[in-house]
Enzyme design. Structure first.
Site: not given
Ligand code: SAH
Length: 471
Positions: A244, A266, A379
């Site tokens: 995604d 997504k 998020m």
């Molecule tokens: N499974 C993922 C989270 C998925 S939910 C994990 O463990 O990180 C998606 C959220 O993750 C985004 O809305 C943001 O809040 C955060 N996120 C993911 N990658 C990011 C990044 N490179 N920098 C900042 N926030 C990030």
């Protein structure tokens, strides 16, 4: 070059090395050189080639030459020879003169029929040779024999195994198993019987037994260096990749080159596929016998709905593996220089999502706004104002330090630090796009202590520039 005519102009070591490559490839070689160096004389003991004891004088002499290598050691003579060969329509390579070359000669690791070629596009042949030296020591000499062994057994295997997937699985097993071990050890008959055993087993099991598998792999927050070894290994085995928009394209590129790639989208509001459709697709592909790689941003079990996907797989009896990844809070905090816990600041850290099942900001606020604790909110950007208000309403000091990290661990990472009171405004003023993570707690102030590091012009972690930190 097999059966074709090649010319080498020059009689020294460089000419000898190039002549040998051409001779090994099966070319007919003529060497133009007033004298043959020791290397060329030695080469003559192994291969037959024609020697003309002078330099070529007119294009007609080179009519019909496919490749011409020029290495006289004299710049003017090199250029003259090149012009003649060009006039005769040959492709020309002039040693150490990339500007005069129609083609480059890579460094070669020769395990005939296996061949590895390394080219730096003329930028640094030395670097190419250094890499060659390293690879020479890691690729066993018997690999060529192994390749021949596969070639000679292929027809037999194809007759027994019908599909491409079945054949590939079979060969993976062979090249990683006892048959290959025997072959590398020089035991040809042992290798053949191990291969036949394996083939008997594979064809008896039949296609039906060949179930697919799903790998639920955490790809980390962005920097490809944060992948685990296991993730990389599974990525190399995949037949299909589902990813995604949270997964960096640079990471998707590391999956097996032949694997089919499916974007399942997504982003809030742009759901390329609904969660149920993704789970269905995983099941369908696995039932076709494929190895399905589900790449997820961060860690699959942290706000990644990985739990829902494996429930579905388990109910359909599909084998799966889960490979953890660096979750965004951990990766972003490290690359932003914010320790999530610290003896003087925070004894606990909570990961929360601003988007729960019952809508946004469905959170246990009083548990969140505690002192001595760091909150990492996933998020949270779209409702950042409300988020910060709730902290204050539930007893947090409005001056509690807070930061927002945008595109953490990526080359375009940005960190905006302020307080609960000011963060929403700062984030809006900067027009952040996300993904972002919000960190609330006094640990955010520790970032400033890293100032000496910044002014020393160094970086905190690989891939992170000082500019990104300063922003
Ligand atoms: N499974 C993922 C989270 C998925 S939910 C994990 O463990 O990180 C998606 C959220 O993750 C985004 O809305 C943001 O809040 C955060 N996120 C993911 N990658 C990011 C990044 N490179 N920098 C900042 N926030 C990030």
């Amino acid at each position: 070059m097999s059966g074709r005519w090649a010319v080498v102009v020059g009689g020294g070591v460089a000419a000898a090395r190039r002549a040998e490559i051409l001779l090994r490839a099966g070319a007919h070689v003529t060497v133009f050189a007033s004298e043959l160096s020791g290397d060329l004389a030695l080469l003559r003991e192994k291969f037959a080639f024609e020697h003309v004891a002078r330099r070529p004088a007119k294009p007609a002499e080179l009519e019909g030459v496919a490749l011409c290598i020029v290495a006289t050691g004299d710049a003017a003579a090199d250029e003259r020879a090149r012009d003649l060969a060009k006039a005769a329509g040959a492709l020309v390579n002039v040693a150490d003169r990339a500007d005069l070359c129609d083609f480059m000669l890579p460094s070669i690791i020769d395990r005939d029929p296996l061949m590895v070629a390394i080219s730096t596009g003329g930028a640094s042949p030395l670097l190419g040779r250094m890499l060659k030296a390293r690879l020479e020591t890691t690729i066993p000499a018997a690999y060529g024999r192994l390749a021949d062994f596969v070639r000679s057994s292929r027809a037999m295997v194809n007759a027994k195994l019908a599909t491409g997937v079945a054949r590939r699985r079979f060969w993976e097993g062979v090249l990683d198993g006892p048959a290959a071990e025997r072959m590398l050890a020089g035991d040809v008959s042992g290798a053949n019987s191990a291969l036949e055993d394996e083939l008997g087993r594979a064809s008896a099991q039949g296609e039906a037994a060949m179930r697919g598998e799903v790998y639920l792999v955490g790809a980390g927050p962005g920097d490809p260096d944060l992948l685990t070894f296991r993730a990389l290994r599974l990525m190399q085995k995949a037949d299909v990749v589902l990813f995604d928009n949270l997964v960096d394209p640079a990471i998707v590129d590391l999956a097996r080159r032949e694997a089919e790639r499916i974007y399942v989208g997504k982003r809030m509001g742009d759901h390329a596929l609904a969660q149920e459709e993704i789970s269905d697709l995983l099941v369908r592909l696995a039932l076709q016998g494929k190895r399905v790689l589900r790449l997820k941003g961060g860690d699959p079990f942290v706000f990644g709905r990985g739990g829902e996907e494996i429930e579905m797989l388990a109910s359909r009896r599909i084998p799966f593996q889960v490979c953890p990844g660096v979750t965004a809070a951990i990766g972003c905090a490290a690359y932003a220089g914010i320790p999530l816990t610290h003896r003087d600041h925070a004894q606990s850290v909570v990961f929360v999502t601003a988007h729960g099942k019952n809508g946004p900001l469905d959170l246990d606020w009083s548990a969140l706004a505690r002192p001595g604790q760091t909150a990492a909110v996933y998020m949270g950007l779209s409702r950042i104002e409300q988020l910060m208000d709730e902290f204050v309403k539930h007893g947090a000091d409005p001056d509690t330090p807070a930061a927002i990290i945008d595109n953490g661990t990526r080359p375009n990472q940005r960190v905006i630090a302020g307080a609960v009171r000011t963060l929403a405004e700062l984030a809006r003023a900067d027009d952040l796009r996300g993904p972002t993570i919000v960190i609330v707690g006094s640990v955010v102030t520790l970032r400033d202590k890293l100032d000496w590091y910044k002014s020393a012009g160094s970086s905190l972690a690989s891939g992170q520039t000082t500019t990104a930190l300063e922003q």
